[in-house]
Design a protein around this motif. Structure first.
Motif, PDB file in Angstrom:
ATOM      1  N   VAL A 558       0.844  -1.209   0.000  1.00  0.00           N
ATOM      2  CA  VAL A 558       0.000   0.000   0.000  1.00  0.00           C
ATOM      3  C   VAL A 558       0.872   1.250   0.000  1.00  0.00           C
ATOM      4  O   VAL A 558       0.612   2.214  -0.733  1.00  0.00           O
ATOM      5  CB  VAL A 558      -0.946  -0.011   1.209  1.00  0.00           C
ATOM      6  CG1 VAL A 558      -1.752   1.284   1.262  1.00  0.00           C
ATOM      7  CG2 VAL A 558      -1.864  -1.217   1.173  1.00  0.00           C
ATOM      8  N   ALA A 559       1.929   1.232   0.800  1.00  0.00           N
ATOM      9  CA  ALA A 559       2.812   2.389   0.886  1.00  0.00           C
ATOM     10  C   ALA A 559       3.507   2.654  -0.442  1.00  0.00           C
ATOM     11  O   ALA A 559       3.778   3.815  -0.792  1.00  0.00           O
ATOM     12  CB  ALA A 559       3.849   2.169   1.979  1.00  0.00           C
ATOM     13  N   ALA A 560       3.800   1.608  -1.198  1.00  0.00           N
ATOM     14  CA  ALA A 560       4.453   1.788  -2.494  1.00  0.00           C
ATOM     15  C   ALA A 560       3.586   2.645  -3.406  1.00  0.00           C
ATOM     16  O   ALA A 560       4.081   3.547  -4.103  1.00  0.00           O
ATOM     17  CB  ALA A 560       4.732   0.428  -3.128  1.00  0.00           C
ATOM     18  N   LYS A 566       8.133   1.247  -6.034  1.00  0.00           N
ATOM     19  CA  LYS A 566       7.907  -0.184  -6.138  1.00  0.00           C
ATOM     20  C   LYS A 566       8.040  -0.806  -4.742  1.00  0.00           C
ATOM     21  O   LYS A 566       8.916  -0.396  -3.967  1.00  0.00           O
ATOM     22  CB  LYS A 566       8.920  -0.824  -7.075  1.00  0.00           C
ATOM     23  CG  LYS A 566       8.800  -0.357  -8.521  1.00  0.00           C
ATOM     24  CD  LYS A 566       9.861  -1.016  -9.391  1.00  0.00           C
ATOM     25  CE  LYS A 566       9.746  -0.561 -10.839  1.00  0.00           C
ATOM     26  NZ  LYS A 566      10.813  -1.166 -11.693  1.00  0.00           N
ATOM     27  N   PRO A 567       7.188  -1.796  -4.405  1.00  0.00           N
ATOM     28  CA  PRO A 567       7.282  -2.414  -3.081  1.00  0.00           C
ATOM     29  C   PRO A 567       8.682  -2.936  -2.766  1.00  0.00           C
ATOM     30  O   PRO A 567       9.150  -2.815  -1.633  1.00  0.00           O
ATOM     31  CB  PRO A 567       6.263  -3.568  -3.154  1.00  0.00           C
ATOM     32  CG  PRO A 567       5.267  -3.110  -4.178  1.00  0.00           C
ATOM     33  CD  PRO A 567       6.053  -2.338  -5.186  1.00  0.00           C
ATOM     34  N   GLY A 568       9.349  -3.474  -3.774  1.00  0.00           N
ATOM     35  CA  GLY A 568      10.675  -4.008  -3.534  1.00  0.00           C
ATOM     36  C   GLY A 568      11.715  -2.960  -3.241  1.00  0.00           C
ATOM     37  O   GLY A 568      12.813  -3.278  -2.754  1.00  0.00           O
ATOM     38  N   ASP A 569      11.401  -1.691  -3.526  1.00  0.00           N
ATOM     39  CA  ASP A 569      12.356  -0.618  -3.253  1.00  0.00           C
ATOM     40  C   ASP A 569      12.176  -0.024  -1.858  1.00  0.00           C
ATOM     41  O   ASP A 569      12.934   0.881  -1.468  1.00  0.00           O
ATOM     42  CB  ASP A 569      12.202   0.492  -4.292  1.00  0.00           C
ATOM     43  CG  ASP A 569      12.602   0.033  -5.691  1.00  0.00           C
ATOM     44  OD1 ASP A 569      13.394  -0.934  -5.770  1.00  0.00           O
ATOM     45  OD2 ASP A 569      12.111   0.617  -6.674  1.00  0.00           O
ATOM     46  N   LEU A 570      11.177  -0.487  -1.139  1.00  0.00           N
ATOM     47  CA  LEU A 570      10.904   0.062   0.187  1.00  0.00           C
ATOM     48  C   LEU A 570      11.501  -0.822   1.278  1.00  0.00           C
ATOM     49  O   LEU A 570      11.660  -2.026   1.119  1.00  0.00           O
ATOM     50  CB  LEU A 570       9.396   0.171   0.423  1.00  0.00           C
ATOM     51  CG  LEU A 570       8.594   1.066  -0.534  1.00  0.00           C
ATOM     52  CD1 LEU A 570       7.134   1.077  -0.101  1.00  0.00           C
ATOM     53  CD2 LEU A 570       9.154   2.473  -0.554  1.00  0.00           C
ATOM     54  N   ALA A 596     -12.053   0.679   3.750  1.00  0.00           N
ATOM     55  CA  ALA A 596     -13.029   0.415   2.695  1.00  0.00           C
ATOM     56  C   ALA A 596     -13.651   1.680   2.113  1.00  0.00           C
ATOM     57  O   ALA A 596     -14.301   1.621   1.063  1.00  0.00           O
ATOM     58  CB  ALA A 596     -14.133  -0.499   3.240  1.00  0.00           C
ATOM     59  N   TRP A 597     -13.511   2.832   2.753  1.00  0.00           N
ATOM     60  CA  TRP A 597     -14.060   4.059   2.165  1.00  0.00           C
ATOM     61  C   TRP A 597     -13.085   4.720   1.200  1.00  0.00           C
ATOM     62  O   TRP A 597     -13.291   5.833   0.739  1.00  0.00           O
ATOM     63  CB  TRP A 597     -14.498   5.059   3.239  1.00  0.00           C
ATOM     64  CG  TRP A 597     -13.476   5.340   4.304  1.00  0.00           C
ATOM     65  CD1 TRP A 597     -12.449   6.227   4.255  1.00  0.00           C
ATOM     66  CD2 TRP A 597     -13.399   4.738   5.587  1.00  0.00           C
ATOM     67  NE1 TRP A 597     -11.735   6.222   5.392  1.00  0.00           N
ATOM     68  CE2 TRP A 597     -12.295   5.302   6.261  1.00  0.00           C
ATOM     69  CE3 TRP A 597     -14.145   3.757   6.247  1.00  0.00           C
ATOM     70  CZ2 TRP A 597     -11.937   4.942   7.548  1.00  0.00           C
ATOM     71  CZ3 TRP A 597     -13.778   3.395   7.527  1.00  0.00           C
ATOM     72  CH2 TRP A 597     -12.700   3.974   8.161  1.00  0.00           C
ATOM     73  N   ASN A 598     -12.016   4.029   0.893  1.00  0.00           N
ATOM     74  CA  ASN A 598     -11.093   4.431  -0.165  1.00  0.00           C
ATOM     75  C   ASN A 598     -11.124   3.380  -1.269  1.00  0.00           C
ATOM     76  O   ASN A 598     -11.534   2.233  -1.043  1.00  0.00           O
ATOM     77  CB  ASN A 598      -9.662   4.539   0.366  1.00  0.00           C
ATOM     78  CG  ASN A 598      -9.497   5.667   1.369  1.00  0.00           C
ATOM     79  OD1 ASN A 598      -9.746   6.824   1.039  1.00  0.00           O
ATOM     80  ND2 ASN A 598      -9.098   5.330   2.587  1.00  0.00           N
ATOM     81  N   ALA A 599     -10.700   3.754  -2.429  1.00  0.00           N
ATOM     82  CA  ALA A 599     -10.530   2.769  -3.491  1.00  0.00           C
ATOM     83  C   ALA A 599      -9.451   1.776  -3.065  1.00  0.00           C
ATOM     84  O   ALA A 599      -8.463   2.161  -2.425  1.00  0.00           O
ATOM     85  CB  ALA A 599     -10.134   3.458  -4.790  1.00  0.00           C
ATOM     86  N   MET A 600      -9.652   0.508  -3.419  1.00  0.00           N
ATOM     87  CA  MET A 600      -8.687  -0.506  -2.995  1.00  0.00           C
ATOM     88  C   MET A 600      -7.331  -0.241  -3.648  1.00  0.00           C
ATOM     89  O   MET A 600      -7.237  -0.095  -4.865  1.00  0.00           O
ATOM     90  CB  MET A 600      -9.167  -1.909  -3.359  1.00  0.00           C
ATOM     91  CG  MET A 600      -8.204  -3.003  -2.856  1.00  0.00           C
ATOM     92  SD  MET A 600      -8.770  -4.670  -3.256  1.00  0.00           S
ATOM     93  CE  MET A 600     -10.197  -4.797  -2.170  1.00  0.00           C
ATOM     94  N   PRO A 601      -6.272  -0.140  -2.861  1.00  0.00           N
ATOM     95  CA  PRO A 601      -4.949   0.085  -3.442  1.00  0.00           C
ATOM     96  C   PRO A 601      -4.570  -1.057  -4.382  1.00  0.00           C
ATOM     97  O   PRO A 601      -4.959  -2.213  -4.176  1.00  0.00           O
ATOM     98  CB  PRO A 601      -4.033   0.118  -2.207  1.00  0.00           C
ATOM     99  CG  PRO A 601      -4.934   0.450  -1.065  1.00  0.00           C
ATOM    100  CD  PRO A 601      -6.244  -0.179  -1.391  1.00  0.00           C
ATOM    101  N   SER A 602      -3.825  -0.739  -5.384  1.00  0.00           N
ATOM    102  CA  SER A 602      -3.384  -1.780  -6.316  1.00  0.00           C
ATOM    103  C   SER A 602      -2.400  -2.716  -5.618  1.00  0.00           C
ATOM    104  O   SER A 602      -1.649  -2.301  -4.736  1.00  0.00           O
ATOM    105  CB  SER A 602      -2.722  -1.144  -7.534  1.00  0.00           C
ATOM    106  OG  SER A 602      -1.603  -0.355  -7.145  1.00  0.00           O
TER     107      SER A 602
END
Length: 778
Positions: A558-560, A566-570, A596-602
């Motif tokens: 989610v933070a990415a 990219k998740p792998g860079d975090l 759930a009141w936000n769009a689901m993160p990719s």
């Protein structure tokens, strides 16, 4: 405590403040609208035929709402024994006796009334027409083919189970033995005495008559299943809550008649029903512990190496098969050899019914008995062969190079005994150093100059901990950054919530103050196993940390998106996701984005930082320790004083050393109590004679050694993802043999042979001395 490495740190217990401020809620503190109270009428005889139970006077007493006999609840199932299968199930207990009573204290009738005093008065009006029958209090006699009393005729005898172990070629080893030791050891009967007795509150007023049972139990989820099975209900019809529990020690790791009876009464009346056990009831109706007789033979070569051991033992299980009925016999037979190689081994351990209160597990289960037998045997071999007893132990000990070590035995419910890790010789050496072993001659001379006998006992052991089958953990983070942990463990004083919070805080690198741990409610935590066998921190803690790891991994995805990286860079550090350029996103913000009141993160498939883990245990993790006890005995009075005590314990990766210290010292107190003071005695009518603390002597703080030297080692378990083992029972497991060995060492110059675990009261020690003096004269 701020974020940082908390695992291994003496973090103050999170649980203590509310307990110290009197904010705890035990079953006895609870009230419910229109609540009624239950009193249990118990058998006054050890063994009798039930001719009639007349409850008419009790029912006519003002304020009485219900009275039930065994015939009234005959349609319900018997109470289960989860470690017993086969013909022995004939000895399962009914919630109320039918046809005959088999121990003094067995429930026969219940009375439910408006208040507890009315219930007690009315219970006294119940008329029991009983015909006394012959009874048996001797398990060895009862185990024979010509036993004078058979408790369950359909069983054809009194043996409900036999645990067998077989390793190597025992007969060949004895045929080649240079020396043979033949000994019989007796372990006496005593009991756990938690500050809080048992208690239940059954409330049937939920939607659709759903029942809520609040019980002082160690395993709410298992209790829910047992209750559903006996009553023929769905588990979904039952909610079980374990509130604050004032100590368990194994006796609340049982399923008792009163837990079912309160529910049956509540459902019949449509009102909540409460029962609180009196201390006298605790003595006669809550499971007893320990009592076993062990006949042991050891084959030894010329160098003092023990080549074979045979064991034939009898456990006095009392009048019925408890929830954990054959576990003590199974553990004591499977673990008898402890840290020693002994390549050839054969055991036959009978669980036998007698007319005593049922027996089950108590802190250490069968381990203290096994350790007592093996350690006293090692000392006898050393004395008889003229070998230093420390050197004898070293010659026979497994080493780290032997790990893993398949012992060829098995423990019921837990599985194969395969030692996973440990440095047993190193543990012995460190304990001896702490105990000042090299200066014992000076201490002995000093004691002799004062007319005292000095003795030192050594107890080396390995114990089963952190058993399965599994445990659950559930971690969720809200938008404020607060973390809620749900665990299937059900602690009752161990500090498990603190240990779990430490593990989760370390995984997420957050302040432990932001974590709250919930447990003990089957509606809040739908799945779990419970707290017993030193499994809470190691197994429930592992499940919680694994769930936290899943939360962290999801948070990085989610933070990415939030950081356009990219998740792998975090990387995760100090409770936030960070990029190589220094940008960061804290846990609270990530949790807010995941709702759930936000769009689901990719990159994720579910909302919220909310993850579960199910830690399946691949095998038993075995802890180990060495205890060294130094005593002085006044031979004229028999008075015994512990003048030194040292313990080195290895429970794998240490979560919180302060909690482990508390567990070791608490276990030590219980071991000393059983070895020096406590004993359950029966009278000539087969009734318990020790039914209160006026008759049953408990240890106090003044009886503890003034200074206990504690040390620890860490041999991480390869069976646990974080290397953890258990530490809850070792203080008790090792202390019994350490004290008995010290008494044997002190009295050996007088010709005394110690062949029991005590209790070594002054009169008992004087009897041992007088018997040795008489034998010399003869």
């Amino acid at each position: 405590m701020a974020a940082g490495r908390l695992v291994g740190a003496p973090v103050p217990r999170m649980e203590d403040a509310r307990l110290l401020l009197g904010q705890a809620q035990f079953v006895a503190d609870l009230e419910a609208p229109r609540m009624l109270h239950m009193e249990v009428v118990r058998s006054p005889m050890a063994h009798a035929a039930i001719n009639n139970v007349d409850v008419s006077e009790a029912l006519a007493f003002p304020g009485v709402r219900l009275a039930l006999t065994g015939e009234d609840v005959l349609s319900y199932g018997k109470l289960p024994s989860i470690d017993l299968a086969g013909p022995g199930n004939a000895a399962l207990q009914r919630m109320l006796a039918v046809g005959r009573v088999r121990f003094a204290g067995e429930p026969v009738t219940i009375v439910v009334a408006d208040d507890p005093w009315i219930a007690k008065e009315a219970a006294a009006l119940v008329s029991l027409d009983l015909t006394e029958m012959p009874f048996s209090l001797d398990a060895e006699e009862a185990s024979g083919s010509s036993a004078p009393v058979v408790l369950y005729p359909e069983l054809g005898g009194n043996i409900i189970h036999t645990a067998r172990q077989s390793v190597g070629d025992v007969d060949a080893a004895f045929a080649e033995a240079h020396h043979v030791v033949d000994a019989t050891y007796r372990v006496h009967r005593y009991l756990a005495a938690p500050m809080e007795t048992r208690g239940v509150l059954a409330d049937p007023t939920g939607a659709g008559r759903r029942i809520t049972l609040t019980s002082s139990t160690q395993f709410p989820h298992l209790l829910r299943g047992f209750l559903a099975g006996v009553l023929g209900l769905s588990e979904g019809d039952i909610r079980v809550i374990a509130p604050d529990v004032g100590g368990g020690f194994g006796v609340k790791c049982e399923f008792y008649p009163e837990e079912v009876l309160a529910v049956v009464a509540a459902r019949k009346l449509g009102r909540p029903v409460k029962w609180i056990e009196s201390r006298e009831e605790h003595f006669v109706a809550t499971t007893h512990a320990r009592e076993q007789v062990h006949h042991l033979r050891a084959a030894v070569d010329a160098e003092g190496v023990v080549t074979a051991v045979t064991l034939r033992s009898v456990t006095d299980n009392g009048a019925a098969a408890a929830t954990l009925s054959v576990t003590p016999a199974s553990i004591s037979s499977a673990m008898l050899r402890g840290p020693y190689r002994v390549p050839n081994y054969r055991a036959e351990s009978h669980s036998v019914v007698t007319n005593k209160t049922p027996l089950a597990v108590y802190r250490g289960a069968g381990h203290p008995q096994a350790v007592l037998c093996m350690e006293l045997t090692m000392d006898r071999i050393a004395r008889e062969m003229g070998i230093d007893r420390v050197e004898l132990r070293r010659r026979n000990m497994l080493t780290p190079a032997d790990m893993p070590s398949d012992r060829g035995t098995a423990i019921v419910l837990a599985g194969a005994v395969i030692y996973d890790s440990g440095d047993y010789p190193g543990c012995l050496d460190r304990a001896l150093e702490l105990a000042g072993w090299t200066s014992r001659a000076e201490r002995e001379a000093d004691a002799r100059s004062r007319g005292k006998l000095h003795g030192v006992g050594i107890s080396c052991f390995v114990e089963e901990t952190a058993i399965g089958p599994y445990e659950t953990g559930h971690v969720r983070v809200d938008g404020s950054g607060k973390v809620t942990v749900l665990t299937g463990a059900s602690p009752h004083g161990q500090g498990t919530a603190t240990a779990i919070a430490q593990l989760v805080a370390d995984e997420l690198e957050i302040d432990i103050a932001s974590i709250i741990v919930h447990h003990g409610d089957t509606d809040v935590v739908p799945d779990g196993v419970g707290t017993f066998a030193s499994r809470g921190g190691a197994i429930a803690g592992a499940a919680a940390r694994l769930a936290a790891r899943k939360v962290k991994e999801k948070a990085l995805v989610v933070a990415a998106e939030m950081l356009q990286a990219k998740p792998g860079d975090l990387v995760w550090a100090e409770g936030e996701a960070r990029t190589a350029t220094g940008a960061s996103m804290p846990l609270a913000a990530i949790a807010g984005r995941s709702t759930a009141w936000n769009a689901m993160p990719s990159g994720i498939s579910s909302f919220n930082l909310d993850e579960k883990a199910h830690h399946q245990v691949p095998g038993i993790a075995f802890a180990n320790a060495t205890h060294v006890c130094s005593i002085e005995i006044d031979p004229e009075t028999g008075e015994l004083e512990i003048v030194g005590y040292a313990v080195v314990h290895d429970c794998g990766t240490v979560i919180n050393p302060m909690i482990i210290e508390g567990q070791v010292l608490g276990g030590l107190a219980q071991g000393l109590g059983g070895t020096l003071f406590e004993e359950l005695r029966y009278d000539e009518k087969g009734r318990l004679a020790t039914k209160s603390f006026a008759d049953y002597l408990m240890p106090t703080a003044a009886d503890m050694p003034q200074d206990v030297a504690l040390g620890s080692m860490e041999s991480p378990s390869p069976l646990n993802p974080f290397g953890m083992k258990g530490a809850g029972e070792g203080g008790t497991t090792g202390s019994v043999a350490a004290v008995a060995g010290a008494v044997a060492d002190a009295l050996a110059p007088l010709g005394v042979t110690v062949a029991s675990d005590g209790p070594f009261t002054p009169p008992a020690i004087r009897r041992l001395i007088r018997a040795a003096e008489t034998a010399k004269v003869a």
